[in-house]
Write an enzyme that holds these catalytic residues in place. Sequence first.
Site, PDB file in Angstrom:
ATOM      1  N   CYS A 113       0.827  -1.122  -0.396  1.00  0.00           N
ATOM      2  CA  CYS A 113      -0.222  -0.087  -0.303  1.00  0.00           C
ATOM      3  C   CYS A 113       0.439   1.314  -0.012  1.00  0.00           C
ATOM      4  O   CYS A 113       2.019   1.432   0.262  1.00  0.00           O
ATOM      5  CB  CYS A 113      -0.747   0.002   1.316  1.00  0.00           C
ATOM      6  SG  CYS A 113      -1.643  -1.444   1.540  1.00  0.00           S
ATOM      7  N   ARG A 166       4.813   0.106  -6.848  1.00  0.00           N
ATOM      8  CA  ARG A 166       4.181  -0.611  -5.146  1.00  0.00           C
ATOM      9  C   ARG A 166       3.548  -1.907  -4.840  1.00  0.00           C
ATOM     10  O   ARG A 166       3.724  -2.668  -4.069  1.00  0.00           O
ATOM     11  CB  ARG A 166       4.934   0.018  -3.861  1.00  0.00           C
ATOM     12  CG  ARG A 166       5.027   1.501  -3.429  1.00  0.00           C
ATOM     13  CD  ARG A 166       4.268   1.895  -2.631  1.00  0.00           C
ATOM     14  NE  ARG A 166       4.608   1.389  -0.860  1.00  0.00           N
ATOM     15  CZ  ARG A 166       5.030   1.871  -0.084  1.00  0.00           C
ATOM     16  NH1 ARG A 166       6.052   2.687  -0.172  1.00  0.00           N
ATOM     17  NH2 ARG A 166       5.323   1.728   1.211  1.00  0.00           N
ATOM     18  N   TRP A 171      -2.799  -2.565  -1.346  1.00  0.00           N
ATOM     19  CA  TRP A 171      -2.481  -4.098  -1.769  1.00  0.00           C
ATOM     20  C   TRP A 171      -3.488  -5.045  -0.334  1.00  0.00           C
ATOM     21  O   TRP A 171      -3.230  -4.705   0.253  1.00  0.00           O
ATOM     22  CB  TRP A 171      -1.604  -4.128  -2.278  1.00  0.00           C
ATOM     23  CG  TRP A 171      -0.999  -5.114  -2.151  1.00  0.00           C
ATOM     24  CD1 TRP A 171      -1.428  -6.144  -3.370  1.00  0.00           C
ATOM     25  CD2 TRP A 171      -0.796  -6.225  -1.428  1.00  0.00           C
ATOM     26  NE1 TRP A 171       0.175  -7.266  -3.535  1.00  0.00           N
ATOM     27  CE2 TRP A 171      -0.087  -7.561  -2.451  1.00  0.00           C
ATOM     28  CE3 TRP A 171      -0.948  -7.065  -0.188  1.00  0.00           C
ATOM     29  CZ2 TRP A 171       0.002  -9.057  -2.375  1.00  0.00           C
ATOM     30  CZ3 TRP A 171      -0.459  -8.044   0.345  1.00  0.00           C
ATOM     31  CH2 TRP A 171      -0.279  -9.318  -0.725  1.00  0.00           C
ATOM     32  N   ASN A 185      -1.032   1.669   6.025  1.00  0.00           N
ATOM     33  CA  ASN A 185      -0.400   0.779   5.288  1.00  0.00           C
ATOM     34  C   ASN A 185       0.292   0.044   6.999  1.00  0.00           C
ATOM     35  O   ASN A 185       0.287   0.138   7.909  1.00  0.00           O
ATOM     36  CB  ASN A 185       1.027   1.460   4.755  1.00  0.00           C
ATOM     37  CG  ASN A 185       0.571   2.026   3.703  1.00  0.00           C
ATOM     38  OD1 ASN A 185      -0.139   1.940   3.224  1.00  0.00           O
ATOM     39  ND2 ASN A 185       1.573   2.458   3.183  1.00  0.00           N
ATOM     40  N   GLY A 186      -0.189  -1.174   6.295  1.00  0.00           N
ATOM     41  CA  GLY A 186       0.039  -2.450   7.333  1.00  0.00           C
ATOM     42  C   GLY A 186      -1.242  -2.935   8.196  1.00  0.00           C
ATOM     43  O   GLY A 186      -1.610  -3.317   7.273  1.00  0.00           O
ATOM     44  N   GLU A 230      16.370 -17.269 -10.515  1.00  0.00           N
ATOM     45  CA  GLU A 230      16.353 -15.117 -11.356  1.00  0.00           C
ATOM     46  C   GLU A 230      15.769 -15.680 -12.489  1.00  0.00           C
ATOM     47  O   GLU A 230      14.729 -14.793 -12.323  1.00  0.00           O
ATOM     48  CB  GLU A 230      17.343 -15.004 -10.947  1.00  0.00           C
ATOM     49  CG  GLU A 230      17.727 -13.751 -12.011  1.00  0.00           C
ATOM     50  CD  GLU A 230      16.642 -12.132 -11.160  1.00  0.00           C
ATOM     51  OE1 GLU A 230      15.894 -12.696  -9.334  1.00  0.00           O
ATOM     52  OE2 GLU A 230      16.571 -11.148 -10.940  1.00  0.00           O
ATOM     53  N   LYS A 290      11.681 -14.526 -12.218  1.00  0.00           N
ATOM     54  CA  LYS A 290      11.037 -13.556 -13.700  1.00  0.00           C
ATOM     55  C   LYS A 290      10.173 -14.067 -14.274  1.00  0.00           C
ATOM     56  O   LYS A 290       9.078 -13.328 -14.173  1.00  0.00           O
ATOM     57  CB  LYS A 290      12.076 -12.706 -14.197  1.00  0.00           C
ATOM     58  CG  LYS A 290      13.436 -11.760 -13.495  1.00  0.00           C
ATOM     59  CD  LYS A 290      12.825 -10.183 -12.784  1.00  0.00           C
ATOM     60  CE  LYS A 290      13.542 -10.204 -11.963  1.00  0.00           C
ATOM     61  NZ  LYS A 290      13.921 -10.491 -11.204  1.00  0.00           N
ATOM     62  N   GLU A 349       6.653 -14.159 -11.841  1.00  0.00           N
ATOM     63  CA  GLU A 349       6.445 -13.199 -11.554  1.00  0.00           C
ATOM     64  C   GLU A 349       5.291 -12.338 -13.142  1.00  0.00           C
ATOM     65  O   GLU A 349       4.080 -11.467 -12.354  1.00  0.00           O
ATOM     66  CB  GLU A 349       7.069 -12.501 -10.492  1.00  0.00           C
ATOM     67  CG  GLU A 349       8.518 -11.980 -11.851  1.00  0.00           C
ATOM     68  CD  GLU A 349       9.128 -11.085 -10.455  1.00  0.00           C
ATOM     69  OE1 GLU A 349      10.299 -10.800 -10.598  1.00  0.00           O
ATOM     70  OE2 GLU A 349       8.757 -10.358  -9.373  1.00  0.00           O
ATOM     71  N   HIS A 379      17.255 -35.609 -10.022  1.00  0.00           N
ATOM     72  CA  HIS A 379      16.368 -36.576  -9.659  1.00  0.00           C
ATOM     73  C   HIS A 379      15.566 -36.689  -8.998  1.00  0.00           C
ATOM     74  O   HIS A 379      15.321 -36.014  -7.806  1.00  0.00           O
ATOM     75  CB  HIS A 379      17.777 -35.727  -8.146  1.00  0.00           C
ATOM     76  CG  HIS A 379      19.721 -35.966  -8.543  1.00  0.00           C
ATOM     77  ND1 HIS A 379      19.329 -37.629  -7.966  1.00  0.00           N
ATOM     78  CD2 HIS A 379      20.118 -35.544  -9.310  1.00  0.00           C
ATOM     79  CE1 HIS A 379      21.746 -37.582  -8.157  1.00  0.00           C
ATOM     80  NE2 HIS A 379      21.655 -36.408  -8.664  1.00  0.00           N
ATOM     81  N   LYS A 407       5.524  -4.029  -4.712  1.00  0.00           N
ATOM     82  CA  LYS A 407       7.245  -4.169  -5.118  1.00  0.00           C
ATOM     83  C   LYS A 407       8.094  -4.021  -3.191  1.00  0.00           C
ATOM     84  O   LYS A 407       9.198  -4.298  -3.288  1.00  0.00           O
ATOM     85  CB  LYS A 407       7.426  -2.056  -5.415  1.00  0.00           C
ATOM     86  CG  LYS A 407       8.729  -1.605  -5.616  1.00  0.00           C
ATOM     87  CD  LYS A 407       9.694  -2.452  -6.718  1.00  0.00           C
ATOM     88  CE  LYS A 407      11.100  -2.235  -6.952  1.00  0.00           C
ATOM     89  NZ  LYS A 407      11.522  -3.449  -7.453  1.00  0.00           N
TER      90      LYS A 407
HETATM   91  C1  F6R Z   1      11.416 -10.002  -7.958  1.00  0.00           C
HETATM   92  C2  F6R Z   1      11.588  -9.418  -6.599  1.00  0.00           C
HETATM   93  C3  F6R Z   1      10.918  -9.746  -5.192  1.00  0.00           C
HETATM   94  C4  F6R Z   1      12.130  -8.885  -4.579  1.00  0.00           C
HETATM   95  C5  F6R Z   1      11.529  -9.552  -3.143  1.00  0.00           C
HETATM   96  C6  F6R Z   1      11.853  -8.801  -1.985  1.00  0.00           C
HETATM   97  O1  F6R Z   1      11.241  -9.668  -8.987  1.00  0.00           O
HETATM   98  O2  F6R Z   1      11.435  -7.839  -6.651  1.00  0.00           O
HETATM   99  O3  F6R Z   1      11.448 -11.171  -5.501  1.00  0.00           O
HETATM  100  O4  F6R Z   1      13.008  -8.918  -4.389  1.00  0.00           O
HETATM  101  O5  F6R Z   1      10.482  -9.402  -3.270  1.00  0.00           O
HETATM  102  O6  F6R Z   1      12.060  -7.663  -1.886  1.00  0.00           O
HETATM  103  P1  F6R Z   1      13.601  -6.637  -1.495  1.00  0.00           P
HETATM  104  O7  F6R Z   1      15.022  -6.567  -2.053  1.00  0.00           O
HETATM  105  O8  F6R Z   1      13.155  -5.250  -1.346  1.00  0.00           O
HETATM  106  O9  F6R Z   1      13.397  -6.956   0.096  1.00  0.00           O
END
Ligand code: F6R
Length: 593
Positions: free
Chosen positions: A2, A28, A76, A100-101, A461, A465, A468, A484, A588
């Site tokens: 949020c 966010r 959110w 927020n929270g 990674e 990507k 998501e 395995h 985010k």
């Molecule tokens: C993937 C992504 C998330 C963040 C994760 C941690 O593309 O963006 O997996 O890496 O939520 O976020 P931070 O780095 O802000 O702690």
Amino acid sequence: MCGIISVLSFKNKISEDLISALERLEYRGYDSAGIAYVDESSKLERIRSVGRVQNLKDIVENLNIGSNLGIGHTRWATHGKATERNAHPHICNGVAIVHNGIIENYQALKKDLLNKGDEFESETDSEAIAKLIAYNINRGNGFVEAFKESIAQLVGTFAIVAIYEKEPNVLLGAKIGSPMVVGLSSDKNSFYIASDAAALASLAEDVSYLEEGDLVAATKTDKLTYEILDSNRKKVLRNVISNATSINDVSKNGYETFMLKEIFEEAIVARRVYDNFSYNINDLKFDGVSIIACGTSYYAGLLAKYWIEEIAKIHVDVEIASEFRYRNPVLSRNLLYIFISQSGETIDTLYAMRLVKEFGSQTVALVNVEGSSLAREADFVIKTVAGTEVGVASTKAFIAQTLSLLLLFADKKNIDISQIESSINFVLNNHYKFAHEAEKIKDSKSLFYIGRGVNYPIALEGALKIKELSYTSAEGYPSGEIKHGPIAIIDENVYTVSIAPFDKNFEKTISNTQEILARNGKILLITTEKAKAYLNELLGDKNLDCLFLPDANSICQPFCIITAIHLLAYYTSKFKGHDVDKPRNLAKSVTVE
Ligand code: F6R
């Protein structure tokens, strides 16, 4: 997650500030948005809508709102679906709040308020806050007192901003656990409270981050003043720093999306990290390293483990923050604990750090957002200088995190930054080739990414990507682990992205690739130019999809591969028609557990 914006101003067009800030908070992650304001006849009004801020903006633009005081929110969903009824602000008897929270004791508060005759219209925990403040006003308190009393009754983590129609010259905020930033406009005519500095880009040049338990009260008389009270309700001053987020950071600069812009910044970011890196940990005493993070930041830690153990010969453990926190970890004062977070606000990483600090071990925060909670609380801070990252999927921050970790443990003069830069640029200049391959993999029912050594975390990674952004099930595996179990999934509908640069593991990964080919699995091979001479010999005349990257030394090689898998994920999502910058269900900044 949020986002919050609020303003008390001498100008009466604050709705423009609210909407522009909400647009900057979109990154966010959110699913509804709303504003509340006290209008020229001192009446509280509220507008909310589900979906994009643009929906809200369309309504607001038609209303010609005149107001000096307002709050806004992107929600959110946590408690209750993404509906207009659940969207913030929540209001009660002239009080409006955004939150927020999570309010952990909201069930008890709600029960109490219901017994007193209140009715609730939403399924949220946040509505109880508006009701509680209104109730405390009704008991004869002024707005400020009622707010303070209400905050004292809340259990949980929160950033809350409140306004009251009968006191239209007052704006109040409080924070515990969730970030909150305040700032004055340069003409001193507007005061803002927001959940992050990006919301205030172009509104406030200087900002102050509130500390845990702080309460802020802004008042408008013949001028705007504000005071910050600490958790003991003593008046305090918080550092005023320049707002690190410029409007340039939060605009696309001609790119179609923020994510594409940010991938195209990866070479520049690598150079910036290298040029600015002057941290050293020589004075710190430790005989092992423990890295704790979530998501992509966790993968940055995994990748760094390979380097640190190889270069510095120091044992490294890498852990997911949410697991670390809840498994009663055996802590040690001989370990250096490094917490990695782009946002600096990920709640699990933050709480894991608090656990370690409480124990008395040394904590290092590797963060991209200045002034973030992790940055403020760690013993030692390393800034990753990637610049503001707006796309929800982390890209350039991953480059900055991995290179920073490398520079922390390696001798800077042994890192060939020109090679890193030029190899990333090569990939960027050939971006259309990645688009071409993305067309082929986009309809695959599931994907594997495989790699050995440093290419294993890169495979993780790559798979994250794809998940998501394309909503396709994808898994990253060490190449040697495929047989395995996972090989049972392989058939002609499954694509495997095999990451096999021409390095010491090349032949091994190619032989794992052959095992997949033998079971009719489709392969996209990401390799390097030098491999060309050997591929025929190793794979015969099989017609493989290959992407050739420039060869680099073993330390520099991963960087251009990272850019390659970022581009591949980007185009795969784009061709599936998804919103690349705002993938569904994601936020985010993950500020709830
Ligand atoms: C993937 C992504 C998330 C963040 C994760 C941690 O593309 O963006 O997996 O890496 O939520 O976020 P931070 O780095 O802000 O702690």
